[in-house]
Design a protein around this motif. Sequence first.
Motif, PDB file in Angstrom:
ATOM      1  N   GLU A  95       0.891  10.800   0.771  1.00  0.00           N
ATOM      2  CA  GLU A  95       0.072  11.411   1.590  1.00  0.00           C
ATOM      3  C   GLU A  95       0.450  12.524   1.292  1.00  0.00           C
ATOM      4  OE1 GLU A  95      -1.094   9.287   5.903  1.00  0.00           O
ATOM      5  OE2 GLU A  95      -0.903  11.823   5.763  1.00  0.00           O
ATOM      6  N   ASN A  96      -0.207  13.118   1.245  1.00  0.00           N
ATOM      7  CA  ASN A  96       0.130  14.890   0.704  1.00  0.00           C
ATOM      8  C   ASN A  96       0.850  14.867  -0.492  1.00  0.00           C
ATOM      9  OD1 ASN A  96      -1.328  16.485   2.308  1.00  0.00           O
ATOM     10  ND2 ASN A  96      -0.978  15.409   4.208  1.00  0.00           N
ATOM     11  N   GLU A  97       2.226  14.495  -0.766  1.00  0.00           N
ATOM     12  CA  GLU A  97       2.583  14.441  -1.389  1.00  0.00           C
ATOM     13  C   GLU A  97       2.863  13.067  -2.302  1.00  0.00           C
ATOM     14  OE1 GLU A  97       5.970  17.143  -0.317  1.00  0.00           O
ATOM     15  OE2 GLU A  97       7.065  15.673   0.262  1.00  0.00           O
ATOM     16  N   TYR A  98       3.879  12.917  -3.528  1.00  0.00           N
ATOM     17  CA  TYR A  98       4.093  11.485  -4.145  1.00  0.00           C
ATOM     18  C   TYR A  98       5.689  11.360  -2.954  1.00  0.00           C
ATOM     19  CZ  TYR A  98       4.448   7.820  -7.874  1.00  0.00           C
ATOM     20  OH  TYR A  98       4.492   6.556  -8.090  1.00  0.00           O
ATOM     21  N   GLN A  99       5.826  10.053  -2.875  1.00  0.00           N
ATOM     22  CA  GLN A  99       7.001   9.259  -1.607  1.00  0.00           C
ATOM     23  C   GLN A  99       8.102  10.227  -3.100  1.00  0.00           C
ATOM     24  OE1 GLN A  99       6.608   5.874  -1.149  1.00  0.00           O
ATOM     25  NE2 GLN A  99       8.819   4.962  -0.436  1.00  0.00           N
ATOM     26  N   MET A 141       0.875  -1.089  -0.043  1.00  0.00           N
ATOM     27  CA  MET A 141      -0.234  -0.094   0.200  1.00  0.00           C
ATOM     28  C   MET A 141       0.821   1.052   0.412  1.00  0.00           C
ATOM     29  SD  MET A 141      -2.610   1.117   2.480  1.00  0.00           S
ATOM     30  CE  MET A 141      -4.221  -0.433   2.068  1.00  0.00           C
ATOM     31  N   LYS A 142       1.824   1.143   0.573  1.00  0.00           N
ATOM     32  CA  LYS A 142       2.997   2.703   0.726  1.00  0.00           C
ATOM     33  C   LYS A 142       3.473   3.040  -0.345  1.00  0.00           C
ATOM     34  CE  LYS A 142       6.567   4.215   3.727  1.00  0.00           C
ATOM     35  NZ  LYS A 142       7.693   4.386   3.377  1.00  0.00           N
ATOM     36  N   ASN A 143       3.627   1.829  -1.556  1.00  0.00           N
ATOM     37  CA  ASN A 143       3.701   2.136  -2.696  1.00  0.00           C
ATOM     38  C   ASN A 143       2.778   2.986  -3.622  1.00  0.00           C
ATOM     39  OD1 ASN A 143       5.226   1.751  -5.163  1.00  0.00           O
ATOM     40  ND2 ASN A 143       6.989   1.393  -3.803  1.00  0.00           N
ATOM     41  N   GLU A 202      13.977   4.511  -0.704  1.00  0.00           N
ATOM     42  CA  GLU A 202      12.201   3.932  -0.245  1.00  0.00           C
ATOM     43  C   GLU A 202      11.833   2.856  -1.178  1.00  0.00           C
ATOM     44  OE1 GLU A 202      10.223   6.029   2.764  1.00  0.00           O
ATOM     45  OE2 GLU A 202      11.952   5.888   4.237  1.00  0.00           O
ATOM     46  N   PHE A 203      11.578   3.877  -2.141  1.00  0.00           N
ATOM     47  CA  PHE A 203      10.356   3.516  -3.342  1.00  0.00           C
ATOM     48  C   PHE A 203      11.161   2.215  -3.696  1.00  0.00           C
ATOM     49  CE2 PHE A 203       8.615   3.614  -7.284  1.00  0.00           C
ATOM     50  CZ  PHE A 203       7.536   4.191  -7.179  1.00  0.00           C
TER      51      PHE A 203
END
Lengths: 249, 249
Positions: free
Chosen positions: B184-188, B178-180, B193-194
């Motif tokens: 939240e609020n802006e693109y990772q 899900m994190k990928n 980490e990605f």
Amino acid sequence: MNQIIETLLSHRSIRHFEDKPLTKEQIETIVTSAQAASTSSYVQAYSIIGVTDYEKKKTLAELSGKQKYVEKNGHFFVFCADLYRLETAGAMENTDVSTAIESTEKFMVALIDAALAAQNAAIAAESLGLGICYIGGIRNNLEEVCALLKTPERVIPLFGLAVGYPEKITDQRPRLPMKNVYHENEYQQNMAEFKEELQQYNVLVSSYYEKRTKGKRTDTWTGQMAGTLRSPSRMYMNEFIKNHGLDLK
Amino acid sequence: MNQIIETLLSHRSIRHFEDKPLTKEQIETIVTSAQAASTSSYVQAYSIIGVTDYEKKKTLAELSGKQKYVEKNGHFFVFCADLYRLETAGAMENTDVSTAIESTEKFMVALIDAALAAQNAAIAAESLGLGICYIGGIRNNLEEVCALLKTPERVIPLFGLAVGYPEKITDQRPRLPMKNVYHENEYQQNMAEFKEELQQYNVLVSSYYEKRTKGKRTDTWTGQMAGTLRSPSRMYMNEFIKNHGLDLK
């Protein structure tokens, strides 16, 4: 009729929400449901940005045509076509995937993937007693939206989805006659019939507006469509998409 | 978890159907559910063609890459982007709407509208105990598909939806972390980490395939994506769309 079909059929867009944020659990349920949708060849070519920062929501509301419900809702999701992840996957495998990524075909795949996921999100939200409204208005000013959400190249925000506790529930707008939308074995060939169906629909839509506005509006569907499409909107889109790494080749 | 979310989360594509046709009532329920989905500014810019003619289904299966389940199912729907209806609406109002209709923006609207409707159809079908599979393969040979279904100019078949009684139920393919997908609020912004998330996902996907094929396949997700995208497909799409009255301007 089962409960699921009942939920699907009772959909209406909600444009007035309480000022009550969704819980972390609700958001996770909605996103997990979105991810469970079908995806073309497993590409999962979309991303979702949840906007909670008040200033950002206010700016988004402004950019979307001063839509109050973009600012005031339980949660605001932005669904994006995402080919950046696939480019990263290619890089991790030392493979140049740019030609595929820059094709019209893959742009279509990303749009379809994003929309299937979004509709799952919408239905999950509605099943939780929440209301939803899609916000195409974010496409009014995509350059600013991208800057605000810091999307990388090859990511295009497509639409917002405002979710929240309904404050005011509106009527459902009548849909086109099924016969005009659903064809058997081949697209309907009789133009006179096709137009006749639209005329009948006009009567239905007109009486819906008349009732809803106590006689102030009596728009027909074809009248509304002609009125909207007379002035083309968002004509910068093709250039914008190409400038953001999706070449529509 | 409610029943609707349970249905959404238990989705898997079904590729083996019984040879038992859907009833007229089932088809109507599915189409009505599709029509209840949200639509951008009320345009309803899609059409659905239900294919029941056996020869047509056989041809479609052939055109889609010899996919048996396009031929053998309970019902086969083709979802199309439809801007022909809007052109007709314009003509009925003596209004030239061609500039809007030929824009990239309206092409996007039609794709999104069609996909939202299709996902409602898919969920309605699944709620009735039926299985579904989206068929992007019809885009392999759109010229032939258009001729077969006699679609007018400004109508583009996008994908099929095979629906029917499941004969064989497969496992669910694990989705991206899900994190990928959800930001939240802006693109990772953290690339390391990605990529780490995608590496972890690779392990998950690989073990899924290993288990499913008893060790014969151990594909990773990034490997599969790179492998598929290395050879771009359907590169005729842009020209095809322009030749069919949607100019992507």
